[in-house]
Design a protein around this motif. Structure first.
Motif, PDB file in Angstrom:
ATOM      1  N   UNK A  30      19.284 -16.889  45.558  1.00  9.76           N
ATOM      2  CA  UNK A  30      20.424 -16.763  46.461  1.00  9.76           C
ATOM      3  C   UNK A  30      20.933 -15.350  46.649  1.00  9.76           C
ATOM      4  N   UNK A  31      20.403 -14.378  45.881  1.00 12.22           N
ATOM      5  CA  UNK A  31      20.869 -12.988  46.041  1.00 12.22           C
ATOM      6  C   UNK A  31      19.858 -12.233  46.917  1.00 12.22           C
ATOM      7  N   UNK A  32      20.330 -11.631  47.983  1.00 14.77           N
ATOM      8  CA  UNK A  32      19.394 -10.973  48.900  1.00 14.77           C
ATOM      9  C   UNK A  32      19.614  -9.462  48.999  1.00 14.77           C
ATOM     10  N   UNK A  33      20.526  -8.937  48.222  1.00 13.49           N
ATOM     11  CA  UNK A  33      20.755  -7.490  48.265  1.00 13.49           C
ATOM     12  C   UNK A  33      19.700  -6.796  47.407  1.00 13.49           C
ATOM     13  N   UNK A  34      18.944  -5.892  48.014  1.00 10.27           N
ATOM     14  CA  UNK A  34      17.799  -5.270  47.334  1.00 10.27           C
ATOM     15  C   UNK A  34      18.215  -4.510  46.075  1.00 10.27           C
ATOM     16  N   UNK A  35      19.252  -3.716  46.183  1.00 10.13           N
ATOM     17  CA  UNK A  35      19.693  -2.918  45.022  1.00 10.13           C
ATOM     18  C   UNK A  35      20.129  -3.834  43.888  1.00 10.13           C
ATOM     19  N   UNK A  36      20.881  -4.878  44.241  1.00 12.11           N
ATOM     20  CA  UNK A  36      21.389  -5.801  43.221  1.00 12.11           C
ATOM     21  C   UNK A  36      20.242  -6.519  42.506  1.00 12.11           C
ATOM     22  N   UNK A  37      19.268  -6.991  43.286  1.00 14.50           N
ATOM     23  CA  UNK A  37      18.144  -7.723  42.688  1.00 14.50           C
ATOM     24  C   UNK A  37      17.283  -6.780  41.832  1.00 14.50           C
ATOM     25  N   UNK A  38      17.028  -5.587  42.344  1.00 12.39           N
ATOM     26  CA  UNK A  38      16.228  -4.623  41.561  1.00 12.39           C
ATOM     27  C   UNK A  38      16.946  -4.261  40.254  1.00 12.39           C
ATOM     28  N   UNK A  39      18.243  -4.047  40.326  1.00 10.53           N
ATOM     29  CA  UNK A  39      19.007  -3.651  39.143  1.00 10.53           C
ATOM     30  C   UNK A  39      18.938  -4.728  38.066  1.00 10.53           C
ATOM     31  N   UNK A  40      19.172  -5.971  38.458  1.00 10.72           N
ATOM     32  CA  UNK A  40      19.146  -7.034  37.449  1.00 10.72           C
ATOM     33  C   UNK A  40      17.726  -7.368  36.999  1.00 10.72           C
ATOM     34  N   UNK A  41      16.736  -7.130  37.847  1.00 11.72           N
ATOM     35  CA  UNK A  41      15.344  -7.339  37.436  1.00 11.72           C
ATOM     36  C   UNK A  41      14.971  -6.322  36.357  1.00 11.72           C
ATOM     37  N   UNK A  42      15.340  -5.068  36.580  1.00 14.87           N
ATOM     38  CA  UNK A  42      15.057  -4.035  35.584  1.00 14.87           C
ATOM     39  C   UNK A  42      15.756  -4.365  34.259  1.00 14.87           C
ATOM     40  N   UNK A  43      17.013  -4.792  34.350  1.00 13.57           N
ATOM     41  CA  UNK A  43      17.770  -5.116  33.134  1.00 13.57           C
ATOM     42  C   UNK A  43      17.160  -6.310  32.412  1.00 13.57           C
ATOM     43  N   UNK A  44      16.769  -7.332  33.166  1.00 15.85           N
ATOM     44  CA  UNK A  44      16.212  -8.543  32.554  1.00 15.85           C
ATOM     45  C   UNK A  44      14.878  -8.237  31.863  1.00 15.85           C
ATOM     46  N   UNK A  45      14.024  -7.457  32.522  1.00 17.94           N
ATOM     47  CA  UNK A  45      12.719  -7.126  31.916  1.00 17.94           C
ATOM     48  C   UNK A  45      12.902  -6.259  30.670  1.00 17.94           C
ATOM     49  N   UNK A  46      13.826  -5.334  30.749  1.00 19.50           N
ATOM     50  CA  UNK A  46      14.100  -4.454  29.601  1.00 19.50           C
ATOM     51  C   UNK A  46      14.611  -5.284  28.419  1.00 19.50           C
ATOM     52  N   UNK A  47      15.513  -6.200  28.723  1.00 19.49           N
ATOM     53  CA  UNK A  47      16.111  -7.000  27.660  1.00 19.49           C
ATOM     54  C   UNK A  47      15.089  -7.954  27.035  1.00 19.49           C
ATOM     55  N   UNK A  48      14.256  -8.565  27.883  1.00 16.71           N
ATOM     56  CA  UNK A  48      13.305  -9.562  27.389  1.00 16.71           C
ATOM     57  C   UNK A  48      12.140  -8.931  26.638  1.00 16.71           C
ATOM     58  N   UNK A  49      11.671  -7.777  27.103  1.00 16.77           N
ATOM     59  CA  UNK A  49      10.426  -7.226  26.546  1.00 16.77           C
ATOM     60  C   UNK A  49      10.613  -5.873  25.872  1.00 16.77           C
ATOM     61  N   UNK A  50      11.817  -5.337  25.977  1.00 20.15           N
ATOM     62  CA  UNK A  50      12.106  -4.066  25.322  1.00 20.15           C
ATOM     63  C   UNK A  50      11.132  -2.960  25.733  1.00 20.15           C
ATOM     64  N   UNK A  51      10.756  -2.965  27.018  1.00 17.23           N
ATOM     65  CA  UNK A  51       9.870  -1.908  27.509  1.00 17.23           C
ATOM     66  C   UNK A  51      10.590  -0.561  27.420  1.00 17.23           C
ATOM     67  N   UNK A  52       9.823   0.502  27.327  1.00 17.51           N
ATOM     68  CA  UNK A  52      10.415   1.837  27.197  1.00 17.51           C
ATOM     69  C   UNK A  52      11.167   2.246  28.475  1.00 17.51           C
TER      70      UNK A  52
END
Ligand code: SME
Length: 163
Positions: A30-52
């Motif tokens: 339901x979220x279509x704002x590119x910046x918002x989706x990219x920001x939370x995608x980066x945060x979610x991946x970082x949190x889940x996998x602890x990538x550098x």
């Protein structure tokens, strides 16, 4: 309540990605704002996998990528088409896995800590709109499982943001 992405204690990478994808699909629905989706995608991946380093480079003109939302240290602002791992993934329109960044000709070093890298393009109508760039401080840290699931993340994003 936002989903909790801290599933990093699950050892099996496939299971971690499966769990991640379920939560992630719910998160961005339901979220279509590119910046918002990219920001939370980066945060979610970082949190889940602890990538550098996890983030996005967006296609901002015919031959230029510009850094987008990310989690990690300061990164270079602009990357030309065909340059570095990101520019190569854009030009070739497919995922690029680099097990050893020092052995990749033209790798753009944003941090000396980065040892391996994966870049996954977001492609809509045969056109790359952005790339997901993930750096690891461990050598050879990305394989076909990462490719498979990160391409699913890219597909979900593309369907929500560009279709
Ligand atoms: N290493 C990338 C540049 C971006 S940084 O890693 C964040 C590349 O070679 O394209």
């Amino acid at each position: 309540m936002e989903p909790n992405f801290q599933n990093k204690f699950e050892k099996d990478k496939k299971k971690r990605y499966e769990e991640f994808l379920k939560q992630y699909a719910a998160l961005i629905e339901g979220e279509t704002d590119e910046t918002a989706v990219m920001a939370n995608t980066a945060a979610a991946l970082k949190e889940a996998f602890d990538f550098y380093w996890v983030g996005f480079y967006r296609v901002t003109s015919a031959d230029l990528l510009t850094v987008g939302p990310f989690q990690g240290g300061v990164a270079c602002f602009r990357i030309r088409k065909g340059k570095g791992v990101c520019g190569t993934a854009w030009q070739e329109q497919h995922t690029v896995i680099v097990p050893d960044v020092n052995a990749f000709p033209g790798h753009i070093a944003c941090s000396m800590e980065t040892k391996s890298e994966i870049v996954v393009p977001l492609i809509y109508n045969n056109e790359v709109r952005a790339v997901i760039d993930i750096d690891s401080d461990m050598p050879d840290n990305f394989d076909d499982t990462d490719r498979e699931y990160l391409e699913k993340v890219a597909d979900l994003m593309t369907a929500i943001l560009y279709a």
